[in-house]
Design a protein around this motif. Sequence first.
Motif, mmCIF file in Angstrom:
data_model
loop_
_atom_site.group_PDB
_atom_site.id
_atom_site.type_symbol
_atom_site.label_atom_id
_atom_site.label_comp_id
_atom_site.label_asym_id
_atom_site.label_seq_id
_atom_site.Cartn_x
_atom_site.Cartn_y
_atom_site.Cartn_z
ATOM 1 N N ILE A 1 0.851 -1.183 0.000
ATOM 2 C CA ILE A 1 0.000 0.000 0.000
ATOM 3 C C ILE A 1 0.893 1.242 0.000
ATOM 4 O O ILE A 1 1.994 1.227 0.561
ATOM 5 C CB ILE A 1 -0.964 0.036 1.197
ATOM 6 N N VAL A 2 0.428 2.298 -0.617
ATOM 7 C CA VAL A 2 1.211 3.540 -0.727
ATOM 8 C C VAL A 2 1.356 4.183 0.646
ATOM 9 O O VAL A 2 0.376 4.363 1.366
ATOM 10 C CB VAL A 2 0.528 4.517 -1.697
ATOM 11 N N ASN B 1 5.324 5.625 -6.508
ATOM 12 C CA ASN B 1 5.255 5.886 -5.078
ATOM 13 C C ASN B 1 6.197 4.957 -4.332
ATOM 14 O O ASN B 1 6.741 3.992 -4.887
ATOM 15 C CB ASN B 1 3.825 5.669 -4.560
ATOM 16 N N PHE B 2 6.369 5.248 -3.046
ATOM 17 C CA PHE B 2 6.947 4.292 -2.123
ATOM 18 C C PHE B 2 5.811 3.598 -1.379
ATOM 19 O O PHE B 2 4.721 4.145 -1.237
ATOM 20 C CB PHE B 2 7.869 4.989 -1.111
ATOM 21 N N TYR B 3 6.106 2.386 -0.904
ATOM 22 C CA TYR B 3 5.067 1.558 -0.297
ATOM 23 C C TYR B 3 5.489 1.094 1.099
ATOM 24 O O TYR B 3 6.640 1.288 1.507
ATOM 25 C CB TYR B 3 4.777 0.352 -1.199
ATOM 26 N N ASN B 4 4.542 0.477 1.801
ATOM 27 C CA ASN B 4 4.864 -0.045 3.134
ATOM 28 C C ASN B 4 5.905 -1.149 3.087
ATOM 29 O O ASN B 4 6.513 -1.480 4.107
ATOM 30 C CB ASN B 4 3.596 -0.556 3.824
ATOM 31 N N GLN C 1 -6.384 -4.196 9.322
ATOM 32 C CA GLN C 1 -5.372 -3.300 9.870
ATOM 33 C C GLN C 1 -4.793 -2.415 8.776
ATOM 34 O O GLN C 1 -4.307 -2.905 7.756
ATOM 35 C CB GLN C 1 -4.236 -4.056 10.551
ATOM 36 N N SER C 2 -4.859 -1.114 9.003
ATOM 37 C CA SER C 2 -4.223 -0.187 8.070
ATOM 38 C C SER C 2 -2.715 -0.254 8.241
ATOM 39 O O SER C 2 -2.205 -0.766 9.224
ATOM 40 C CB SER C 2 -4.736 1.239 8.315
ATOM 41 N N GLY C 3 -2.008 0.259 7.264
ATOM 42 C CA GLY C 3 -0.547 0.246 7.326
ATOM 43 C C GLY C 3 0.056 -1.058 6.885
ATOM 44 O O GLY C 3 0.896 -1.105 5.983
ATOM 45 N N THR C 4 -0.373 -2.164 7.491
ATOM 46 C CA THR C 4 0.143 -3.484 7.106
ATOM 47 C C THR C 4 -0.620 -4.083 5.934
ATOM 48 O O THR C 4 -0.098 -4.951 5.242
ATOM 49 C CB THR C 4 0.087 -4.459 8.290
ATOM 50 N N PHE D 1 8.782 8.209 3.156
ATOM 51 C CA PHE D 1 7.785 7.144 3.223
ATOM 52 C C PHE D 1 7.922 6.409 4.549
ATOM 53 O O PHE D 1 8.952 6.483 5.233
ATOM 54 C CB PHE D 1 7.902 6.167 2.053
ATOM 55 N N ASN D 2 6.858 5.699 4.920
ATOM 56 C CA ASN D 2 6.870 4.821 6.083
ATOM 57 C C ASN D 2 6.974 3.375 5.627
ATOM 58 O O ASN D 2 6.250 2.950 4.721
ATOM 59 C CB ASN D 2 5.583 4.980 6.904
#
Length: 443
Positions: free
Chosen positions: A59-60, A139-142, A296-299, A262-263
């Motif tokens: 995910i972005v 983009n960069f992603y998780n 869960q968002s982020g992951t 990015f994260n």
Amino acid sequence: MKHLNWALILTILFVVSCSTEEWDIPTLEVGQEFTDKTVRLIEIDTFKVRTSTFKFDSIVTSQGERLLIGRYLDNYYGTVKSESYMELTAEDYHVPEDAELDSIALIMGYDGYYYNDTLQLSHIHVHRLLEDLETTEENFYNTSSLIFDTIPLVTKRFYPEPMGGDSLHISIPKSFGEPIFNLIKEKSISDDNDFTEQFKGIVLRPTSDGNSNVIGFTKNPKRTYLRFFYSIPEEFDDEDEDDGNELVLDFAITPIYGLSWFNRITSDVTALPLEALNDQEDDLSSNKGGGLTFVQSGTGYVTRIEFPTIKNIGDLPGTGTILSAVLEMTPLIDSYDDMFPLRDSLQVQVVDQNNDPSSFLRNGNGIVYGRFGEADLEFSESLYQIPVTTYIEQELAEAPEIDNGLILIPNDFQNSIDRVVLYGAEYTDFAPKLIITYAIYDE
């Protein structure tokens, strides 16, 4: 049409037998076609709801305004960790030749977001980035990562104050910045390109063990920046207001650069049900997930929802129409508290058979959200109520059938680690329930 579900027939007979007189029903805006017909209103809640979990391949995370840093342990999502990569630049690279570097600090402004226990001691390791913050993608992603020096410049131990504090101050060794500062004084560094040739950026990482929290910091350049404090020695009293005063040179994430940070957000789910998910097309049914589904968002974990028996509604006697369809989903009791808060709404998207999103679910009021409503369940405080009328109507009109479904995701899916654990069909008292209000006429 498939054979009629006998449980559905019994439910309908029971509801109809207990209904009021034929026209003693709520006022309905159902059109002129009803005006000369006998109408009965029934409620059906026996359609099967199939739930599962899948994980997005990526995910972005290079959009939005939040840096996420930290690590915590979760009974359902394993070890959740987030680290931030960023490129820093300055508005102006002018420093007087006689300037002297006094100290360096990384100032990070809290943005009010946190997850898990903020009473626990947190750690931030500040590392030097060793390659350009560039990617061949949009983009960069998780899942993205870049090379950095494994030996940190400094480690900050602190108790976070995301709600009451303004910012976090991290002192950086003066020896790190002295060569860069001298190059700026000599005008060997005069613009962003010169600077990033010498200094690619920083990586902020949590500790590799322990259970603490994930904290949100703003990337706003007015509140988060690497600051060089310097002064100009007083040689003569020429009334220059800069003489002897401490001056600053700031380096920050520059808003005009689209890919400047990015994260990286990961979760180690070894020995947990979610370990079975290796590809976005993999589904973990709730009966293989301990009777639960996960978001869960982020992951990138999301709950997928399907209604495999919905077309059985066409087997009902007479002609009818759906007035409303509401899906109810209940969060797992004891899976949320002040440290693991539930958000009051979830976004709803449509996905295809490969779990690729196609669109947000919409109705006449705009984008559809699942929102908290009061539950009738004895032991549950609340549940998500999701209006799915338009989706059900589309499913009934669909020909040929397409194996699509709905997914639930937190609103800030790319820049948080909010999570929800939901009951699946295996829990009788708390199972997902599709409640359809149906008007029958022309029997």
